[in-house]
Scaffold this motif. Sequence first.
Motif, PDB file in Angstrom:
ATOM      1  N   LYS A  14      42.638  -7.098  27.613  1.00 41.67           N
ATOM      2  CA  LYS A  14      42.477  -5.222  27.310  1.00 41.67           C
ATOM      3  C   LYS A  14      42.334  -4.866  25.766  1.00 41.67           C
ATOM      4  CE  LYS A  14      45.853  -3.910  31.048  1.00 41.67           C
ATOM      5  NZ  LYS A  14      46.347  -3.376  31.625  1.00 41.67           N
ATOM      6  N   LYS A  15      43.187  -5.583  25.280  1.00 37.09           N
ATOM      7  CA  LYS A  15      42.212  -5.550  23.541  1.00 37.09           C
ATOM      8  C   LYS A  15      41.244  -5.844  23.235  1.00 37.09           C
ATOM      9  CE  LYS A  15      43.904  -6.888  18.863  1.00 37.09           C
ATOM     10  NZ  LYS A  15      44.307  -8.054  17.934  1.00 37.09           N
ATOM     11  N   HIS A  16      40.611  -6.691  24.035  1.00 35.87           N
ATOM     12  CA  HIS A  16      39.143  -7.741  23.914  1.00 35.87           C
ATOM     13  C   HIS A  16      37.553  -6.812  24.311  1.00 35.87           C
ATOM     14  CE1 HIS A  16      42.196 -10.565  21.261  1.00 35.87           C
ATOM     15  NE2 HIS A  16      40.196 -11.143  20.458  1.00 35.87           N
ATOM     16  N   GLY A  17      38.891  -6.087  25.298  1.00 35.76           N
ATOM     17  CA  GLY A  17      37.488  -5.290  26.063  1.00 35.76           C
ATOM     18  C   GLY A  17      37.136  -6.206  27.505  1.00 35.76           C
ATOM     19  N   PHE A  18      37.619  -8.074  27.668  1.00 31.29           N
ATOM     20  CA  PHE A  18      37.211  -8.086  28.708  1.00 31.29           C
ATOM     21  C   PHE A  18      37.897  -7.863  30.130  1.00 31.29           C
ATOM     22  CE2 PHE A  18      37.214 -11.618  25.727  1.00 31.29           C
ATOM     23  CZ  PHE A  18      36.256 -11.257  24.362  1.00 31.29           C
ATOM     24  N   SER A  19      36.672  -8.284  31.381  1.00 27.15           N
ATOM     25  CA  SER A  19      37.109  -8.057  32.383  1.00 27.15           C
ATOM     26  C   SER A  19      37.966  -8.739  33.203  1.00 27.15           C
ATOM     27  CB  SER A  19      36.408  -7.558  33.289  1.00 27.15           C
ATOM     28  OG  SER A  19      34.950  -9.151  33.612  1.00 27.15           O
ATOM     29  N   GLN A  20      38.862  -8.645  33.884  1.00 24.28           N
ATOM     30  CA  GLN A  20      39.602 -10.330  34.745  1.00 24.28           C
ATOM     31  C   GLN A  20      38.389 -11.394  35.412  1.00 24.28           C
ATOM     32  OE1 GLN A  20      41.707  -9.459  37.693  1.00 24.28           O
ATOM     33  NE2 GLN A  20      43.924  -8.979  36.135  1.00 24.28           N
ATOM     34  N   ARG A  21      37.524 -11.183  35.616  1.00 31.14           N
ATOM     35  CA  ARG A  21      36.121 -11.840  36.201  1.00 31.14           C
ATOM     36  C   ARG A  21      35.367 -12.649  34.968  1.00 31.14           C
ATOM     37  NH1 ARG A  21      33.083 -11.984  40.575  1.00 31.14           N
ATOM     38  NH2 ARG A  21      33.322 -10.103  41.264  1.00 31.14           N
ATOM     39  N   TYR A  22      35.492 -12.002  33.012  1.00 28.64           N
ATOM     40  CA  TYR A  22      34.857 -12.575  32.886  1.00 28.64           C
ATOM     41  C   TYR A  22      35.644 -13.700  31.961  1.00 28.64           C
ATOM     42  CZ  TYR A  22      33.470 -13.363  27.940  1.00 28.64           C
ATOM     43  OH  TYR A  22      32.855 -14.495  26.874  1.00 28.64           O
ATOM     44  N   VAL A  23      36.810 -13.777  32.175  1.00 25.48           N
ATOM     45  CA  VAL A  23      38.086 -14.338  31.543  1.00 25.48           C
ATOM     46  C   VAL A  23      38.025 -15.333  32.678  1.00 25.48           C
ATOM     47  CG1 VAL A  23      40.631 -14.812  30.732  1.00 25.48           C
ATOM     48  CG2 VAL A  23      39.496 -12.580  29.964  1.00 25.48           C
ATOM     49  N   ALA A  24      38.546 -15.181  33.588  1.00 28.01           N
ATOM     50  CA  ALA A  24      38.564 -16.845  34.589  1.00 28.01           C
ATOM     51  C   ALA A  24      37.293 -17.178  35.064  1.00 28.01           C
ATOM     52  CB  ALA A  24      38.364 -15.410  36.601  1.00 28.01           C
ATOM     53  N   GLU A  25      36.186 -16.779  34.851  1.00 29.15           N
ATOM     54  CA  GLU A  25      34.801 -17.779  34.339  1.00 29.15           C
ATOM     55  C   GLU A  25      34.775 -18.289  33.204  1.00 29.15           C
ATOM     56  OE1 GLU A  25      31.236 -15.130  34.136  1.00 29.15           O
ATOM     57  OE2 GLU A  25      31.338 -14.325  36.294  1.00 29.15           O
ATOM     58  N   ASN A  26      35.494 -18.351  32.396  1.00 31.45           N
ATOM     59  CA  ASN A  26      35.851 -18.676  30.951  1.00 31.45           C
ATOM     60  C   ASN A  26      36.645 -19.796  31.602  1.00 31.45           C
ATOM     61  OD1 ASN A  26      34.038 -18.057  27.715  1.00 31.45           O
ATOM     62  ND2 ASN A  26      34.156 -16.172  29.502  1.00 31.45           N
ATOM     63  N   LEU A  27      37.614 -19.642  32.731  1.00 31.52           N
ATOM     64  CA  LEU A  27      38.460 -20.901  32.543  1.00 31.52           C
ATOM     65  C   LEU A  27      38.197 -21.443  34.245  1.00 31.52           C
ATOM     66  CD1 LEU A  27      41.927 -18.666  32.449  1.00 31.52           C
ATOM     67  CD2 LEU A  27      41.170 -20.281  30.326  1.00 31.52           C
ATOM     68  N   PHE A  28      36.703 -21.092  34.624  1.00 30.78           N
ATOM     69  CA  PHE A  28      36.875 -21.621  35.420  1.00 30.78           C
ATOM     70  C   PHE A  28      37.567 -22.023  36.838  1.00 30.78           C
ATOM     71  CE2 PHE A  28      34.945 -24.260  32.183  1.00 30.78           C
ATOM     72  CZ  PHE A  28      33.575 -23.606  31.972  1.00 30.78           C
ATOM     73  N   ILE A  29      37.647 -21.067  37.168  1.00 31.15           N
ATOM     74  CA  ILE A  29      39.235 -20.085  38.282  1.00 31.15           C
ATOM     75  C   ILE A  29      38.461 -18.864  38.926  1.00 31.15           C
ATOM     76  CG2 ILE A  29      40.792 -21.422  37.100  1.00 31.15           C
ATOM     77  CD1 ILE A  29      42.038 -19.017  36.301  1.00 31.15           C
ATOM     78  N   SER A  30      38.624 -18.882  39.835  1.00 29.22           N
ATOM     79  CA  SER A  30      38.187 -17.323  40.834  1.00 29.22           C
ATOM     80  C   SER A  30      38.701 -16.314  40.030  1.00 29.22           C
ATOM     81  CB  SER A  30      38.506 -17.619  42.080  1.00 29.22           C
ATOM     82  OG  SER A  30      40.051 -17.353  42.221  1.00 29.22           O
ATOM     83  N   GLN A  31      38.872 -15.159  40.048  1.00 27.44           N
ATOM     84  CA  GLN A  31      38.802 -14.122  39.193  1.00 27.44           C
ATOM     85  C   GLN A  31      40.751 -13.483  40.202  1.00 27.44           C
ATOM     86  OE1 GLN A  31      36.866 -10.415  39.932  1.00 27.44           O
ATOM     87  NE2 GLN A  31      38.729  -8.866  39.337  1.00 27.44           N
ATOM     88  N   ALA A  32      40.505 -14.301  41.407  1.00 27.89           N
ATOM     89  CA  ALA A  32      41.723 -13.720  42.313  1.00 27.89           C
ATOM     90  C   ALA A  32      42.849 -14.487  41.812  1.00 27.89           C
ATOM     91  CB  ALA A  32      41.947 -14.623  43.788  1.00 27.89           C
ATOM     92  N   ALA A  33      42.748 -16.542  41.607  1.00 20.76           N
ATOM     93  CA  ALA A  33      43.424 -17.228  41.263  1.00 20.76           C
ATOM     94  C   ALA A  33      44.060 -16.518  39.336  1.00 20.76           C
ATOM     95  CB  ALA A  33      43.315 -18.007  40.896  1.00 20.76           C
ATOM     96  N   TYR A  34      43.063 -15.483  38.549  1.00 25.38           N
ATOM     97  CA  TYR A  34      43.054 -14.942  37.226  1.00 25.38           C
ATOM     98  C   TYR A  34      44.410 -14.360  37.110  1.00 25.38           C
ATOM     99  CZ  TYR A  34      42.897 -13.421  32.307  1.00 25.38           C
ATOM    100  OH  TYR A  34      43.701 -12.741  31.727  1.00 25.38           O
ATOM    101  N   SER A  35      43.714 -12.817  37.949  1.00 26.01           N
ATOM    102  CA  SER A  35      44.979 -11.492  38.961  1.00 26.01           C
ATOM    103  C   SER A  35      46.357 -12.234  38.948  1.00 26.01           C
ATOM    104  CB  SER A  35      44.147 -11.266  40.256  1.00 26.01           C
ATOM    105  OG  SER A  35      44.744 -10.129  40.331  1.00 26.01           O
ATOM    106  N   LEU A  36      46.555 -14.155  39.952  1.00 23.29           N
ATOM    107  CA  LEU A  36      48.291 -13.951  40.231  1.00 23.29           C
ATOM    108  C   LEU A  36      48.544 -14.611  38.793  1.00 23.29           C
ATOM    109  CD1 LEU A  36      47.080 -16.180  43.304  1.00 23.29           C
ATOM    110  CD2 LEU A  36      47.985 -14.313  43.152  1.00 23.29           C
ATOM    111  N   ILE A  37      48.164 -15.089  37.490  1.00 28.15           N
ATOM    112  CA  ILE A  37      48.304 -15.505  36.002  1.00 28.15           C
ATOM    113  C   ILE A  37      48.713 -14.005  35.443  1.00 28.15           C
ATOM    114  CG2 ILE A  37      47.791 -16.601  33.714  1.00 28.15           C
ATOM    115  CD1 ILE A  37      45.799 -18.555  35.121  1.00 28.15           C
ATOM    116  N   GLU A  38      47.642 -12.854  35.589  1.00 29.76           N
ATOM    117  CA  GLU A  38      48.200 -12.195  34.835  1.00 29.76           C
ATOM    118  C   GLU A  38      49.200 -11.170  35.776  1.00 29.76           C
ATOM    119  OE1 GLU A  38      45.756  -9.243  33.835  1.00 29.76           O
ATOM    120  OE2 GLU A  38      44.028 -10.350  32.165  1.00 29.76           O
ATOM    121  N   ASN A  39      49.495 -11.805  36.908  1.00 32.09           N
ATOM    122  CA  ASN A  39      50.644 -10.623  37.168  1.00 32.09           C
ATOM    123  C   ASN A  39      52.181 -11.495  37.486  1.00 32.09           C
ATOM    124  OD1 ASN A  39      48.664  -8.154  38.005  1.00 32.09           O
ATOM    125  ND2 ASN A  39      48.670  -9.344  39.559  1.00 32.09           N
TER     126      ASN A  39
END
Length: 249
Positions: A14-39
């Motif tokens: 949030k501090k860097h203004g990135f979307s979950q999709r953007y971060v997920a793409e950098n990690l080479f995982i789906s947005q849904a998988a990244y969302s589960l990590i953040e939660n």
Amino acid sequence: MKEEISNRIKELRKKHGFSQRYVAENLFISQAAYSLIENSQNGIVADHIIKLSGLYDVTTDFLLKGDKNLIRMSLSNGFVPFIKASAHAGFLKDYHMENWEDPYEWFRIPGFNPSQNQKLFEVEGDSMAPTVLPGDILICQTQKKLEKILDGSLILLVTEEAIIVKRLKLQPDPDYLLLESDNEEEVENIKISKNEIREVMMVRGKITGLLVPHHEIASKGKIRALEEALELLKKEVFKLNKKIAAMSN
């Protein structure tokens, strides 16, 4: 701990203004998988911690434990990689590798404003004595446009086989660089094909452990005074010759 890590990476995103999709793409995982990590529903693997450390320019210890007193040594934090003379061969060998910087020491230099294209090189050999001596550390910056380098500039060349410190001597051949030494014992210039060059770096400064003895400073001052007196004498002789020539006419 899993919840604390999740909260930290969420706050950083949030501090860097990135979307979950953007971060997920950098990690080479789906947005849904990244969302589960953040939660905090899924854990995070070491590879993702390392990638997030680079993405947010923080230490892995901060992501894992919240430690804020550790500085990540990187170009963006004002650190410059230092290639010792003994590491020149390794630097040339790993030049095209993505993580070539990892094995080297990093330093901050007071009063020096670093950029993404700078490195520190330890000098070996005395081909540029007395300008630079063995053991001196050169502060170098990449110059991609050769036409912007002035005649006589001190440069460092990275070729396929060597790291070379010389002065650039402008000449008409567009396919080669002509290099000259400051050492009076090396009278021959070096001609290098531009196709052999990996990188051209301007020497912006140096760090040296050499101190000039006081008697040498005094001697240099006397020589400079003699040179100034000789130059003044030349001007007076020139004026006198002009007057003699005018009287003869």
